[in-house]
Design an enzyme around this catalytic site. Structure first.
Site, short mmCIF file in Angstrom:
data_model
loop_
_atom_site.label_atom_id
_atom_site.label_comp_id
_atom_site.label_asym_id
_atom_site.label_seq_id
_atom_site.Cartn_x
_atom_site.Cartn_y
_atom_site.Cartn_z
CB CYS A 18 -0.88 -0.01 1.25
SG CYS A 18 0.08 0.13 2.75
CG HIS A 47 3.33 -7.63 10.19
ND1 HIS A 47 2.26 -6.84 10.50
CD2 HIS A 47 4.17 -7.54 11.25
CE1 HIS A 47 2.43 -6.32 11.69
NE2 HIS A 47 3.58 -6.71 12.16
CG HIS A 81 2.22 -0.83 11.77
ND1 HIS A 81 3.36 -1.47 11.40
CD2 HIS A 81 1.21 -1.53 11.21
CE1 HIS A 81 3.06 -2.53 10.67
NE2 HIS A 81 1.77 -2.59 10.53
CB CYS A 103 0.85 5.38 7.01
SG CYS A 103 -0.34 5.70 5.70
CG HIS A 131 -2.17 -4.49 13.95
ND1 HIS A 131 -1.71 -3.26 13.58
CD2 HIS A 131 -1.95 -5.30 12.89
CE1 HIS A 131 -1.24 -3.32 12.34
NE2 HIS A 131 -1.38 -4.56 11.90
CD GLU A 133 -3.60 1.27 12.05
OE1 GLU A 133 -3.28 0.65 11.02
OE2 GLU A 133 -4.72 1.75 12.24
CB THR A 169 -5.78 2.21 8.72
OG1 THR A 169 -4.67 1.34 8.94
CG2 THR A 169 -5.58 3.51 9.45
CB CYS A 197 -6.40 3.85 4.80
SG CYS A 197 -5.77 2.25 4.28
CB SER A 269 3.07 -6.05 4.51
OG SER A 269 2.29 -7.14 4.93
S1 SF4 Z 1 -3.13 3.35 6.65
FE1 SF4 Z 1 -3.52 2.25 4.75
S2 SF4 Z 1 -2.01 3.10 3.35
FE2 SF4 Z 1 -1.32 3.61 5.41
S3 SF4 Z 1 0.01 1.95 6.05
FE3 SF4 Z 1 -2.00 1.43 6.78
S4 SF4 Z 1 -2.86 0.16 5.14
FE4 SF4 Z 1 -1.14 1.24 4.26
#
Ligand code: SF4
Length: 296
Positions: A18, A47, A81, A103, A131, A133, A169, A197, A269
């Site tokens: 992505c 990952h 993340h 991101c 996770h 993120e 996301t 996202c 990824s």
């Molecule tokens: S928010 Fe979307 S574009 Fe950004 S790292 Fe995560 S999956 Fe990828």
């Protein structure tokens, strides 16, 4: 690797890195190329075992947190993340240069959580507890949050005066809204921010559309990649057979040969060379090269 295109093998346009992951990898490669080594990423940059091995060969190493034995001439990198604001302060005080490759779409989710948290909203994050993120997002909720990954967990939530629902996301949109509607019943005032996202939405939409028309779906990506696992889950029930593989070596060759139509997709990824090798293997099985016999 050049592979001819066949109508019975569809490869998702959205398969692979992505924009967030691609940006983080490009930045890390640029640091390494500029001689700023070693590059220490806070957690694996992506990952994917194959990509991580390739990065380690370039002196780009994943660490959990900075420790005194690190080579301080290197650089610390925050991966796509993101991390919690407290951890960011800690690494900035460590005495090594820090490069932030969070991101921008994750940053947006962090900022919106912080915005409602200062207005005393309790945060509910729809996502996977473990996770990276989600762990980073939690740090913006001022210690008033819940992480919910299923409708059952949402049903068990207490009552809140003010609640703000956000998403990891890479969450599935239908799951997010189902949970958000449940959370609404647990609050006097509820704000819903769909922070899934756009690249994830596009990937999931394409996967659903194509999986319906194929009888074998191959999802390529790390076994620990949440978004890859989610893609495989999405396809269950839409097609006859689904296989989640990390490399072409795990491919179910019987199915890859006998299925009428094969659809190949991949997580955010998964490196392009891993996808290419799967596409190549499937093509070889279904359309073996014809050997020409030259008569003397
Ligand atoms: S928010 Fe979307 S574009 Fe950004 S790292 Fe995560 S999956 Fe990828």
């Amino acid at each position: 690797m050049t592979t001819r295109k066949y109508a019975d093998i569809i490869v998702a346009q959205s398969a692979g890195f992505c924009p967030g992951v691609k940006h983080a990898i490009d930045q890390v490669m640029a640091l390494e190329a500029a001689g700023q080594k070693p590059v220490y990423t806070l957690g694996p940059l992506i990952h994917n075992k194959q990509a991580t091995t390739m990065l380690e060969m370039k002196d780009i190493r994943a660490i959990d947190k900075p420790t005194e034995d690190l080579d301080k001439s290197g650089v610390l990198v925050i991966r796509a993340h993101g991390i919690t604001p407290d951890f960011q302060k800690e690494i900035e005080a460590f005495g090594m240069p820090v490069f932030d490759a969070t991101c921008p779409l994750v940053k947006h989710a962090q900022n919106i959580i912080a915005k409602f948290a200062v207005q005393d909203y309790h945060t509910v994050i729809v996502g996977d507890t473990e996770h990276a993120e989600v762990i980073g997002l939690m740090g913006y909720a001022k210690n008033h949050y819940n992480i919910v990954s299923s409708l059952e967990e949402a049903k068990a939530l207490p009552h809140f005066e003010k609640v703000h629902v956000v998403s990891q996301t890479t969450q599935q949109e239908s799951v997010f809204y189902e949970i958000a509607e449940e959370v609404k019943k647990h609050a006097d005032k509820c704000q819903i921010s769909n922070t899934i996202c756009q690249p994830t939405k596009d990937r999931q939409k394409e996967t659903i559309e194509q999986a319906k028309n194929a009888d074998f779906v191959i999802v390529v990506g790390g076994k620990h990649s949440a978004n890859t696992a989610r893609l495989a889950q999405l396809c269950q029930g839409l097609t006859k057979h689904v296989q989640h593989i990390e490399t072409d070596e795990e491919l179910d060759e019987k199915l890859a040969t006998s299925a009428k139509k094969v659809f190949i997709t991949a997580g955010a990824s998964t490196p392009s060379w891993v996808i290419d090798s799967v596409v190549y293997r499937v093509t070889q099985l279904r359309h073996p090269p014809v050997r020409r016999v030259v008569k003397r």
